[in-house]
Write a protein that holds these residues in place. Sequence first.
Motif, mmCIF file in Angstrom:
data_model
loop_
_atom_site.group_PDB
_atom_site.id
_atom_site.type_symbol
_atom_site.label_atom_id
_atom_site.label_comp_id
_atom_site.label_asym_id
_atom_site.label_seq_id
_atom_site.Cartn_x
_atom_site.Cartn_y
_atom_site.Cartn_z
ATOM 1 N N MET A 1 6.429 3.608 5.889
ATOM 2 C CA MET A 1 6.939 3.833 4.531
ATOM 3 C C MET A 1 7.280 5.302 4.368
ATOM 4 N N ALA A 246 3.953 8.061 -4.318
ATOM 5 C CA ALA A 246 3.831 6.675 -4.778
ATOM 6 C C ALA A 246 2.357 6.295 -4.794
ATOM 7 N N SER A 247 2.065 5.207 -5.445
ATOM 8 C CA SER A 247 0.667 4.762 -5.470
ATOM 9 C C SER A 247 0.580 3.243 -5.448
ATOM 10 N N ILE A 248 -0.550 2.782 -4.964
ATOM 11 C CA ILE A 248 -0.900 1.361 -5.051
ATOM 12 C C ILE A 248 -2.269 1.319 -5.712
ATOM 13 N N GLY A 249 -2.364 0.670 -6.846
ATOM 14 C CA GLY A 249 -3.647 0.596 -7.528
ATOM 15 C C GLY A 249 -3.938 -0.811 -7.994
ATOM 16 N N PHE A 250 -5.183 -1.108 -8.149
ATOM 17 C CA PHE A 250 -5.554 -2.452 -8.593
ATOM 18 C C PHE A 250 -6.943 -2.421 -9.225
ATOM 19 N N PHE A 251 -7.191 -3.364 -10.088
ATOM 20 C CA PHE A 251 -8.535 -3.551 -10.631
ATOM 21 C C PHE A 251 -9.315 -4.426 -9.660
ATOM 22 N N SER A 252 -10.546 -4.045 -9.404
ATOM 23 C CA SER A 252 -11.358 -4.832 -8.478
ATOM 24 C C SER A 252 -12.604 -5.357 -9.176
ATOM 25 N N MET B 1 -9.326 -5.332 -1.014
ATOM 26 C CA MET B 1 -9.733 -3.932 -0.876
ATOM 27 C C MET B 1 -9.642 -3.477 0.568
ATOM 28 N N LEU B 4 -5.988 -2.934 1.769
ATOM 29 C CA LEU B 4 -5.407 -1.688 1.276
ATOM 30 C C LEU B 4 -6.021 -0.461 1.938
ATOM 31 N N PHE B 7 -3.579 0.399 4.471
ATOM 32 C CA PHE B 7 -2.440 1.101 3.860
ATOM 33 C C PHE B 7 -2.799 2.566 3.633
ATOM 34 N N TYR B 11 -0.629 5.498 5.384
ATOM 35 C CA TYR B 11 0.429 6.142 4.600
ATOM 36 C C TYR B 11 -0.026 7.263 3.678
ATOM 37 N N VAL B 18 -3.601 5.471 -2.697
ATOM 38 C CA VAL B 18 -4.181 4.137 -2.877
ATOM 39 C C VAL B 18 -5.469 4.284 -3.673
ATOM 40 N N TYR B 19 -5.628 3.447 -4.683
ATOM 41 C CA TYR B 19 -6.850 3.540 -5.478
ATOM 42 C C TYR B 19 -7.245 2.174 -6.014
ATOM 43 N N ALA B 20 -8.516 2.062 -6.338
ATOM 44 C CA ALA B 20 -9.026 0.868 -7.021
ATOM 45 C C ALA B 20 -9.688 1.315 -8.316
ATOM 46 N N TYR B 41 -10.644 5.200 0.205
ATOM 47 C CA TYR B 41 -9.712 5.646 -0.824
ATOM 48 C C TYR B 41 -10.449 5.754 -2.164
#
Lengths: 254, 58
Positions: A1, A246-252, B1, B4, B7, B11, B18-20, B41
């Motif tokens: 990427m 850029a970012s990738i985030g999520f609720f866990s 989790m 990612l 990832f 990257y 990358v975050y949670a 992360y």
Amino acid sequence: MHVSSSGLALALANIILLFTCVGCAPDGSSARRTTTRGDKAPAPGDAFPSFAFPDDGGNLVSWATEDRAFEAVNERTQTPAFVVHVFQPDCGACRDEAAALVSLLREHPSLRVVGIAHRGDAAAVAAYERDLDVSFPLAIATGTDWARTWGRGDPTYIVDRRGRIAYMQMGFEPADALLWRSVASDLEAGRPASVSGSGRRMLKVGDKLPSIDLPDLADGRPLRLDSDSGRLVFRDTDGRERPYSASIGFFSRY
Amino acid sequence: MVHLQRFHEAYEREGLFVYAIAVHEDRSEAIRLTNEMKITYTVFDGTGSTLQKRYAYG
């Protein structure tokens, strides 16, 4: 990427956040939009579709669009306000909402309420029913097209006597119960609902990513992901700032 | 989790953050699970936050 343009990167960041954690659906207060999967998202004014799903004992729970009849537990009725609680058995907000709906039903016995699980199996739904002492039928739509289209965002729909969605919301906050009461009173009196949604909505493609000011899970020290300036900047617990593309985030929920 | 995490490792140097946002009633259990999964992360503690109330459903 490889990402270099900050504008493009922010757009990507939003898309990925949606894709990975919160899905995409409207609050119903604006024009129809599409979800990330390309399905039409439900909105107030839409006809609520027929369904027939089993409960945890295999008995069918159904709603027929044609004659606007709800059938469950040997009862077939038409109602001035049909409330559909779409839930996941392991969702805390859904549990709070189910308890609030039990109270609503007590105050407005002319309503019919149904819970429809869009995730979880019969055992999980049975536990949900037992734990919360739910007084309305619960059906299981897990894995169905209906669940994918109508379940995103753990929504609540209130359907009027014409079979149209009068009110819908995503998620649940206790104040929503006040809106339900208002809508229920309107519909019972034969008036149009004075409110069609909670005003709360999920992020969608093109939305600006909100800045995040929360503590670090491990040590409780403050962290910040700043998107207010149009750039993504992360400030770590040591106060150092680093720009990202850029970012990738999520609720866990783990 | 875990997916990612790959990832993040691949990257992060190219500018991907990358975050949670952890939403868990038991913070110590969330920490234990995060460690068990070898997550490196950023994990925000989002339980009870406005962000959770506004966006964490689905």
